[in-house]
Enzyme design. Sequence first.
Site, short mmCIF file in Angstrom:
data_model
loop_
_atom_site.label_atom_id
_atom_site.label_comp_id
_atom_site.label_asym_id
_atom_site.label_seq_id
_atom_site.Cartn_x
_atom_site.Cartn_y
_atom_site.Cartn_z
N ARG A 108 6.12 4.28 5.41
CA ARG A 108 5.68 3.97 7.02
C ARG A 108 5.68 2.83 7.55
O ARG A 108 6.03 1.90 6.77
CB ARG A 108 4.27 4.80 7.32
CG ARG A 108 3.26 4.20 6.33
CD ARG A 108 1.95 4.92 6.78
NE ARG A 108 0.62 4.07 6.30
CZ ARG A 108 -0.19 4.60 5.62
NH1 ARG A 108 -0.32 5.91 5.47
NH2 ARG A 108 -1.32 3.90 5.13
N ASP A 109 5.10 2.46 8.75
CA ASP A 109 5.29 1.25 9.32
C ASP A 109 3.94 0.35 8.78
O ASP A 109 3.17 0.16 9.74
CB ASP A 109 5.27 1.52 10.88
CG ASP A 109 4.15 2.18 11.49
OD1 ASP A 109 3.30 2.69 10.61
OD2 ASP A 109 3.92 2.18 12.49
N GLU A 110 3.99 0.27 7.62
CA GLU A 110 3.05 -0.58 7.14
C GLU A 110 3.41 -1.50 6.04
O GLU A 110 3.74 -2.69 6.09
CB GLU A 110 1.70 0.44 6.41
CG GLU A 110 0.53 -0.53 6.37
CD GLU A 110 -0.65 0.28 6.59
OE1 GLU A 110 -1.86 -0.18 6.16
OE2 GLU A 110 -0.77 1.56 6.55
N ASP B 60 -6.44 -2.57 -2.44
CA ASP B 60 -5.52 -1.69 -3.27
C ASP B 60 -5.26 -2.51 -4.49
O ASP B 60 -5.23 -1.91 -5.53
CB ASP B 60 -4.49 -1.12 -2.60
CG ASP B 60 -4.83 -0.51 -1.25
OD1 ASP B 60 -5.65 -0.98 -0.68
OD2 ASP B 60 -4.17 0.53 -1.07
N GLU C 229 -2.41 9.04 -0.99
CA GLU C 229 -3.30 8.02 -0.65
C GLU C 229 -4.59 8.93 -0.21
O GLU C 229 -5.82 8.18 -0.36
CB GLU C 229 -2.85 7.59 0.86
CG GLU C 229 -3.65 6.73 1.73
CD GLU C 229 -3.10 6.28 3.04
OE1 GLU C 229 -3.60 5.34 3.59
OE2 GLU C 229 -2.26 7.00 3.42
N HIS D 72 0.90 5.85 -3.05
CA HIS D 72 -0.12 4.96 -2.70
C HIS D 72 -0.95 4.91 -3.88
O HIS D 72 -1.63 5.83 -4.32
CB HIS D 72 -1.04 5.64 -1.53
CG HIS D 72 -1.63 4.80 -0.72
ND1 HIS D 72 -0.98 4.35 0.71
CD2 HIS D 72 -2.78 4.02 -0.63
CE1 HIS D 72 -1.73 3.58 1.18
NE2 HIS D 72 -2.83 3.17 0.57
N TRP E 21 -12.25 -5.87 -0.87
CA TRP E 21 -10.82 -6.22 -0.40
C TRP E 21 -10.87 -7.81 -0.70
O TRP E 21 -10.00 -8.08 -1.45
CB TRP E 21 -10.76 -5.80 1.02
CG TRP E 21 -10.03 -4.37 1.09
CD1 TRP E 21 -8.72 -3.97 1.53
CD2 TRP E 21 -10.78 -3.26 0.88
NE1 TRP E 21 -8.66 -2.81 1.45
CE2 TRP E 21 -9.63 -2.09 0.98
CE3 TRP E 21 -12.01 -2.91 0.51
CZ2 TRP E 21 -10.16 -0.82 0.91
CZ3 TRP E 21 -12.38 -1.56 0.31
CH2 TRP E 21 -11.39 -0.42 0.67
N ASP F 264 0.80 -1.39 -0.12
CA ASP F 264 0.17 -0.10 0.06
C ASP F 264 0.99 1.28 0.08
O ASP F 264 0.40 2.44 -0.62
CB ASP F 264 -1.20 -0.28 1.21
CG ASP F 264 -0.24 0.02 2.41
OD1 ASP F 264 0.74 -0.68 2.56
OD2 ASP F 264 -0.82 0.60 3.60
#
Length: 902
Positions: free
Chosen positions: A473-475, A482, A761, A782, A546, A469
Amino acid sequence: MADIKSLRCEYSSNPIGIGEVEPRLSWMIDDPGIGARQTAWQIQADHSLENLLAGRAGLWDSGRVESDQSIYVPYGGPSPVSRQRCWWRVRIWNQNRQGSSWSEPAFWEMGLLSPADWQARWIQSALVGGPRAPAPAPFLRLAFTLKGNPKQARLYVTALGLYECHINGARAGDAVFRPGRTDYQARVQYDTLDVTSFLRAGENVLGAILGDGWYCGHTGSLDRQRYGDRPELLAQLEIIMADGTTLTVISDESWRWSAGPILENDLLMGEAYDARKELVGWSAPGYDDRAWQPALRAAGTEARLVAPPNPPVRAVMEIHPVADPVKMAEGRYIFDLGQNIAGWVRLRGVTGPSGHAIRIRHAEMLQRDGELYTENLRSARATDCCTLSGKETLENTWEPRFTYHGFRYVELENLPAGFVPTRETVTGIVLQSDTPPAGEFACSEPLLNQLQSNIQWSQRGNFIEIPTDCPQRDERQGWTGDAQIFIREACFNMDVSGFFAKWQDDLADAQGQKGAIPGVVPDTGIRRDPRSGKIISHPGDAGPAWSDAIVICPWTIYRCYGDKRILEKHYDEMRLYVEYLESISTDLIRCHYLHNLWGGFGDWLAMDCLGENHLTPTPKDLIGTAYFARVAGHMRDIAGALSRAGESRRWADLRERIVAAFNREFVSPTGRVQGNNQTSYLIALAFDMLPEDKRKNAVRHLLKCFEWHKWHLSTGFVGTPLVCPTLSRFGKIEEAYRVLMQKTYPGWLYSVLQGATTIWERWNSYSHEHGFGPVGMNSFNHYAYGAIGEWLVTTIAGIDLDPEAPAYKRSLIRPRPGGGITSARARLLTPYGVLETDWKIEQGVFTLKVTVPPNTRATVCLPAAGAATVECEGARIISRDPAEVRLAVEAGTYCFRVTAIS
């Protein structure tokens, strides 16, 4: 006569170490002539290149096969065995029944197909970190002796974590983050490397550096060590000598390990390197490793070892600062690369005293005072550290191995006193899964060209092993929604056939026993019995748009590439999933509010989610039911493509019943759809949920919704990809252009005018007036809203799939000018060759040039009723109406002109 080129086995040219026991072969025809096509083919295959060139096909000679098939032709010889290399070549007969010469030979080589082929043992070091603290990266080595130069050598290698192999002082291979990311409880990929040229007579050294990676490093915001507490190595070097004797070198307790200069490494947090601890010559013969420790036997894994179908991650390009660095304070400078990327920084020529530590920080944006904007990174430190040895020269370079970042701006902090950096000090190294470029788009509107560039850069930055995604960052998770939203545009930009074939395996691994699919794949929340591999704990279903990726993605890959095996291989999982949806629905209403309080993510980040409280959210059960119908319709078509007529009728009936339920629940007699917003009408129209007599009113309501918003978007992840395709499909082409070309918030071009170089995003990620959007979820890389790129290609440039023929075997060429655009062009490397359009309007004359690849056909729709002329043979008019002229064309290059275009 035609030449044969671009021979491929499965998804690659000359692959080594494949795991497919029924490999498929593809080729392209190089013939620019009008009507060029294949009518028959012949394939020969043998163990020996010499035999093949001499016409001796000991493995397989197909003979002449009357067929125009030139992609995914199944190999018809004996089933390959482990390690086997097969050389093959092909020739064809054209439309005039003339035979071509043989192609240049190609090959494929099998990997290790059985667990019994592995003699190596899992090993590890004693270095171990904790849930929040990394440990130094272990270096491992083994010295061995060869009596002569080898004839052939293959290294079969993998890791729980990441590995980088070295042989005799040189790195083996250029891929990074190997062996890639999977659910390590279910499946671990291994690599096969041809290392013949690295070995020599006498002493040799096989070495490896291990990184934490996704196995024991951070994944998302969770603690580390989700799978294990430290990385492990499995390596098997198989050598064939000139006299035919063999030698196998394996990982076991005879290896030795040591800590080295990589003090910590984490994909999210960064890498720390101390040049004073460099192990000079550690992987070369003659190195003294007596101070090293014996390797430890590791537990390993019960997961399957598989060959990867997907391309590895590589450094694909380098970019340099667009201006001189800006001095922020003594010893602190900020560099602007001019482009938001995923990758890392290479430092060059930084000199200073021993022990001086330089920090490298990364950010996508700057604050108004020129400082880095890092609040959106959340807990990701995104910082590398390089400690100098004092021996560096102006030619020295350093770059990390086991981390990457999402960034445009780089800050060097604590530079040595007196050192003044230049543009040459920093180089941005761009990483991505090595999916080759496939498509190009450009038009007369520079803002749309920048938008397309932003889309492609977001794909680069997020297609790293899995479709993530965001890279900063922390993802960095494989969000299923997506991916399914963007997959069609992804197939235009790059060749993602192998990339998504692998991720479909990940989806299969992540499926719950009843059929549920989680929101991110792989998902570290899944727990399995270590012996049986059965799931004993599952995060549950992610909900509409999703989880549906498990059906939508393989269907799209089939349509774009003609890969029927992805449908065959995963049909049972798709069937289980749709049966699961039926079981949890209420009278075929998915996410019914009486039984499902959450209902999924809804129209994620739509304007009602961004503080526009006067907007009505799109009902989640409406989205859920429409997507339920969509995947049932895909299953109907998938079963039809697989010649499962009974199953196809079953899914068709299910879809009809879902549509009826949708209309009872959500649609008024006058065509008013519940929610009464852009997304409600878009999803009802785009997914064919409305009867014919209600569509006209629904379109009228949709236009009113856009009018209320002054032709701006109010849609989120679900609705936005449907905007322009739906408007143009229902005859509202100028309205589609009107929405697309909006330059103010919210809209696609707003971010472009704010200086974006990737897709954001959120619609409100940043504005000059209000600054940054909410820091809790504010990625500037994103790709989801980049799905509009599909419309740029299919409608502005006019390249589209014929719905009746996958892989552009028949294409639909239908440019639809508007929005003040006076020219556009697109180029796509299809499985058959280059498909290209190039049009312009000058003084009321519309000119369209089209190139159709050999062995394919196209329908060309000219956007006017004026006089059409054709400069090449091979095209014929098949219909004409007040809106357009339709022509059928064979392969070749054509030029069409139409008068009276306004």
